[in-house]
Design an enzyme around this catalytic site. Structure first.
Site, short mmCIF file in Angstrom:
data_model
loop_
_atom_site.label_atom_id
_atom_site.label_comp_id
_atom_site.label_asym_id
_atom_site.label_seq_id
_atom_site.Cartn_x
_atom_site.Cartn_y
_atom_site.Cartn_z
N THR A 130 -6.04 -1.35 -1.04
CA THR A 130 -7.01 -1.80 -0.28
C THR A 130 -8.14 -1.14 0.07
O THR A 130 -8.16 -0.06 -0.04
CB THR A 130 -6.36 -2.63 0.97
OG1 THR A 130 -6.02 -1.56 2.07
CG2 THR A 130 -5.26 -3.27 0.77
N SER A 131 -9.10 -1.60 0.73
CA SER A 131 -10.38 -1.00 1.20
C SER A 131 -9.90 0.02 2.25
O SER A 131 -10.54 1.34 2.13
CB SER A 131 -11.54 -1.82 1.73
OG SER A 131 -12.21 -2.65 0.60
N GLN A 142 -24.68 -17.68 -0.48
CA GLN A 142 -25.83 -17.91 0.68
C GLN A 142 -27.21 -18.76 0.05
O GLN A 142 -27.96 -19.46 0.67
CB GLN A 142 -26.05 -16.96 1.50
CG GLN A 142 -26.58 -16.90 2.75
CD GLN A 142 -25.91 -17.66 3.86
OE1 GLN A 142 -24.67 -17.86 3.69
NE2 GLN A 142 -26.37 -18.06 5.08
N SER A 196 0.82 -1.27 -0.07
CA SER A 196 0.09 0.02 0.06
C SER A 196 0.75 1.40 -0.03
O SER A 196 0.55 2.17 -0.71
CB SER A 196 -0.70 0.04 1.15
OG SER A 196 -1.86 -1.00 1.28
N GLU A 202 -4.35 -2.84 -6.04
CA GLU A 202 -4.18 -1.19 -6.30
C GLU A 202 -4.98 -0.38 -5.35
O GLU A 202 -5.64 0.49 -5.59
CB GLU A 202 -4.86 -1.21 -7.76
CG GLU A 202 -4.15 -1.74 -8.83
CD GLU A 202 -4.62 -1.50 -10.29
OE1 GLU A 202 -4.87 -0.32 -10.76
OE2 GLU A 202 -4.87 -2.14 -11.13
#
Length: 384
Positions: free
Chosen positions: A372-373, A343, A139, A370
């Site tokens: 992370t959250s 699910q 990152s 590219e």
């Protein structure tokens, strides 16, 4: 359901390439998704070649260098959404030359663009890679430790890269290295490099959870010589070029994640209409119906935000925040929707006889690659 929201009006050329990609995704990509996933570390080169013959692999490159001329981000999103509906790993693989091209278009000279982009066009294009990430630098791209030291006539690159898509397969590379190790972002410079350079070597394929169509390897540089003419931009401009690349690629990846989410939603919806429990189709049970409603709503929201970011970028507006928002929303939507699809299918969703478990594994990468959250939230929060 389809991603029905489009940036109107589309040109006839845009409609034609979207239709082409929809047919290619349906007839060529979707039937191969499971096979490519099972092979694990083999990219589907025959699919890349088939896509090249119909103009999919170079549609995003400028016409003056032999490409399709669809350099606007909106069209790239429309195409990527369709291809990744077929299979996200394969869809991203087919368009990977666009990722290589972005820093070249941002920083390169006309001569460099001609020399390095022209081979990516036509029915037999070369493969490419962009090398930024390192074992200790993901990152935080400004912390890379690969160095480029000035020598007679050029530079000597020494260091190691990790998780490089298409490494080993690719003929052409954009490599980011520090020309001034004492600096952070202002010390990063980009270089163009061909496979086979003396001192350049590759690790074994890295085995991944999903999106296995794109094989990743480590790349090692041991005093690799690069002529000064193959430096991309001025010394210290590399980080700027990389961030501009990410602004585009994060929006395009948001479109890819939306296509993946749509595939999982459509599969779950069809299953819910057909599967009967307690005397009626499971879609008539509120728990299932509400889950599908949430999935549909999230997909439309992600697609709207993605197109909004794409239109703003095409208008020349600074879109770093919107690009991060689009990638965050779309990637987390893809993860939530594929979870919902598994699910909905219950035990069958957990089975490799059905594609939704693969799509759930594929979706996880969208929350990581590219940026992370966590990084997307950091980018957004700094621009509030």
């Amino acid at each position: 359901m389809s991603t029905s929201i489009e940036p109107w009006p589309l040109t006839d050329e845009q409609r034609a390439i979207v239709a082409l990609c929809r047919d290619f995704a349906t007839n060529e990509i979707r039937p191969r998704g499971r096979e490519v996933d099972e092979r694990d570390v083999e990219s589907p080169l025959d699919l890349f070649q088939a896509a090249a013959k119909v103009g999919i692999t170079d549609f995003m490159l400028p016409e003056e260098y032999g490409g399709g001329g669809f350099t606007d981000v909106v069209t790239q999103c429309l195409v990527q959404e369709q291809l990744c509906w077929g299979d996200p790993g394969i869809g991203n693989f087919l368009c990977s030359n666009g990722f290589f091209a972005d820093p070249l278009l941002e920083l390169g000279t006309a001569e460099q663009k001609e020399r390095w982009l022209r081979p990516l066009t036509g029915p037999e294009p070369r493969y490419t890679a962009l090398a930024t990430t390192e074992p200790g630098s993901g990152s935080d791209a400004a912390s890379i430790t690969t160095t480029a030291t000035r020598v007679d006539g050029g530079y000597s690159i020494t260091g190691q890269k990790a998780w490089i898509s298409n490494a080993g397969l690719a003929d052409q590379y954009v490599v980011f290295a520090k020309t001034d190790p004492a600096q952070r972002s202002s010390g990063v410079t980009a270089f163009l490099l061909r496979k086979g350079a003396e001192g350049m070597s590759f690790g074994e394929p890295m085995r991944k959870m999903g999106q296995r169509a794109i094989v990743c390897r480590e790349v090692f540089f041991d005093d690799v010589y690069v002529p000064a003419e193959d430096r991309l931009g001025a010394e210290g401009q590399g980080f700027h070029g990389l961030m501009k690349t990410f602004d585009v690629s994060r929006i395009v990846l948001a479109a890819a994640a939306t296509g993946l989410a749509r595939a999982a939603y459509e599969y779950a919806l069809a299953y819910a209409r057909d599967r009967t429990q307690f005397g009626k189709p499971i879609i008539e049970h509120q728990a299932v119906a509400f889950r599908l409603a949430d999935m549909a709503t999230r997909i439309e929201s992600a697609w709207l935000l993605t197109l909004h970011a794409a239109r703003r970028m095409d208008a020349g507006v600074d879109t770093s925040k919107l690009a991060a928002m689009a990638k965050l929303q779309a990637s987390e939507t893809a993860m939530a929707v594929t979870w919902g699809a598994v699910q909905t299918l219950g035990g069958w969703g957990y089975s490799r006889e059905y594609p939704v478990e693969q799509w759930m594994r594929d979706a996880k990468l969208e929350e990581i690659e590219e940026g992370t959250s966590d990084i997307m939230r950091l980018v957004i929060s700094r621009r509030l």
